[in-house]
Design an enzyme around this catalytic site. Structure first.
Site, PDB file in Angstrom:
ATOM      1  N   CYS A  39      22.405 -19.739  28.066  1.00  0.00           N
ATOM      2  CA  CYS A  39      23.203 -20.347  26.992  1.00  0.00           C
ATOM      3  C   CYS A  39      22.593 -21.680  26.567  1.00  0.00           C
ATOM      4  O   CYS A  39      21.888 -22.328  27.345  1.00  0.00           O
ATOM      5  CB  CYS A  39      24.639 -20.605  27.440  1.00  0.00           C
ATOM      6  SG  CYS A  39      25.586 -19.148  27.897  1.00  0.00           S
ATOM      7  N   ASP A  40      22.895 -22.063  25.337  1.00  0.00           N
ATOM      8  CA  ASP A  40      22.528 -23.401  24.879  1.00  0.00           C
ATOM      9  C   ASP A  40      23.495 -23.823  23.789  1.00  0.00           C
ATOM     10  O   ASP A  40      23.917 -22.997  22.971  1.00  0.00           O
ATOM     11  CB  ASP A  40      21.098 -23.435  24.343  1.00  0.00           C
ATOM     12  CG  ASP A  40      20.614 -24.858  24.165  1.00  0.00           C
ATOM     13  OD1 ASP A  40      20.189 -25.465  25.166  1.00  0.00           O
ATOM     14  OD2 ASP A  40      20.681 -25.382  23.032  1.00  0.00           O
ATOM     15  N   SER A  41      23.856 -25.100  23.785  1.00  0.00           N
ATOM     16  CA  SER A  41      24.843 -25.611  22.825  1.00  0.00           C
ATOM     17  C   SER A  41      24.319 -26.824  22.062  1.00  0.00           C
ATOM     18  O   SER A  41      23.584 -27.650  22.611  1.00  0.00           O
ATOM     19  CB  SER A  41      26.142 -26.005  23.542  1.00  0.00           C
ATOM     20  OG  SER A  41      26.719 -24.906  24.197  1.00  0.00           O
ATOM     21  N   GLY A  97      24.527 -20.636  21.728  1.00  0.00           N
ATOM     22  CA  GLY A  97      23.756 -19.401  21.783  1.00  0.00           C
ATOM     23  C   GLY A  97      23.942 -18.742  23.136  1.00  0.00           C
ATOM     24  O   GLY A  97      24.038 -19.423  24.161  1.00  0.00           O
ATOM     25  N   LYS A 116      15.685 -19.403  27.808  1.00  0.00           N
ATOM     26  CA  LYS A 116      16.178 -19.728  29.150  1.00  0.00           C
ATOM     27  C   LYS A 116      16.420 -18.461  29.971  1.00  0.00           C
ATOM     28  O   LYS A 116      16.018 -18.375  31.134  1.00  0.00           O
ATOM     29  CB  LYS A 116      17.474 -20.542  29.053  1.00  0.00           C
ATOM     30  CG  LYS A 116      17.289 -21.946  28.515  1.00  0.00           C
ATOM     31  CD  LYS A 116      18.626 -22.668  28.386  1.00  0.00           C
ATOM     32  CE  LYS A 116      18.450 -24.084  27.868  1.00  0.00           C
ATOM     33  NZ  LYS A 116      19.743 -24.801  27.741  1.00  0.00           N
TER      34      LYS A 116
END
Length: 236
Positions: free
Chosen positions: A109-111, A146, A93
């Site tokens: 970010c990624d969750s 992340g 991203k």
């Protein structure tokens, strides 16, 4: 080549009244901050995410990022563990957005919720959200987020993953149905929030609450330091 910035502002006070000294000091602080943020290509901060929660966390913490959604196809990515997957997605991203910018600091970010090693993202339907809650009820999962920060001007980057354990309560079928009907669990990883209606059904957490909200400020601070940036210099 470093750009020279010309600033016009109030002249230094000749008479040292408190008001004139304060005005001059405020001006000096503002141009010093602008010069620092403009160094190294960090002329702006960009959040590569459409998450309202992440944006709210950053704004509350003193940053004012622009929002640019990457548009990557998340289904095209895979990894052996949820933690590895969120790291890959955060990097993808941030890289997708940074590639189109001449300068600026990009935060990606990624969750995902790690439940027994399975990566649980946003539920695909209300029925799936209800099933998720029945499965999570009374159990403990790990919310992994992340993070990736890229200086678009220099190409420097830093990435890491934050993890927080979440202890879920035991909502009744009526409560699950009401929560799912609110629509909230359909829009978030793991089908729950900590700062919204879902918070009623979370018994507690072990770790940084920001990780659950989608962005960990302590981790982000360390990543910025890895790039040679002090977070206080980026405050608005």
């Amino acid at each position: 080549m470093e750009k020279k910035v010309s600033h016009r502002g109030p002249k230094p006070p000749r008479r040292h009244s408190l008001s004139s000294i304060a005005t001059w000091a405020s001006f000096v602080v503002s141009i010093t901050t602008a010069a620092y943020i403009g160094s190294g290509g960090v002329t702006s901060i960009v959040l590569a995410s459409a998450s309202p929660a992440r944006l709210a966390v950053l704004r509350t913490a003193g940053l004012e990022p622009k929002v640019m959604v990457s548009g990557i196809d998340e289904s095209a990515f895979s990894a052996d563990t949820p933690a590895e997957l969120v790291r890959l997605l955060a990097q993808a991203k941030a890289a997708a957005v940074a590639s189109g910018l001449p300068e600026g600091l990009v935060i990606g970010c990624d969750s995902l919720l790690d439940l027994d090693g399975r990566a649980l993202g946003k539920p695909a339907s209300a029925a799936q959200a209800a099933d998720r809650w029945r499965e999570m009820s009374g159990r403990t999962g790990t919310l992994v987020t992340g993070h990736c920060v890229i200086n678009a001007a220099t190409g420097q980057r830093a990435a890491a993953v934050a993890a927080t354990q979440v202890r879920f309560g035991t909502p009744s079928e009526q409560e699950i149905a009401a929560y799912v009907a609110s629509g909230e669990p359909l829009a978030v990883a793991g089908a729950f929030t900590l700062d919204g209606r879902g918070g009623w059904f979370v018994e507690g957490i072990d770790g940084d609450h920001g990780t659950v909200l989608g962005i960990s400020l302590p981790l982000l601070r360390r990543l910025l330091a890895d790039l040679g940036l002090a977070v206080t210099s980026l405050w608005t």
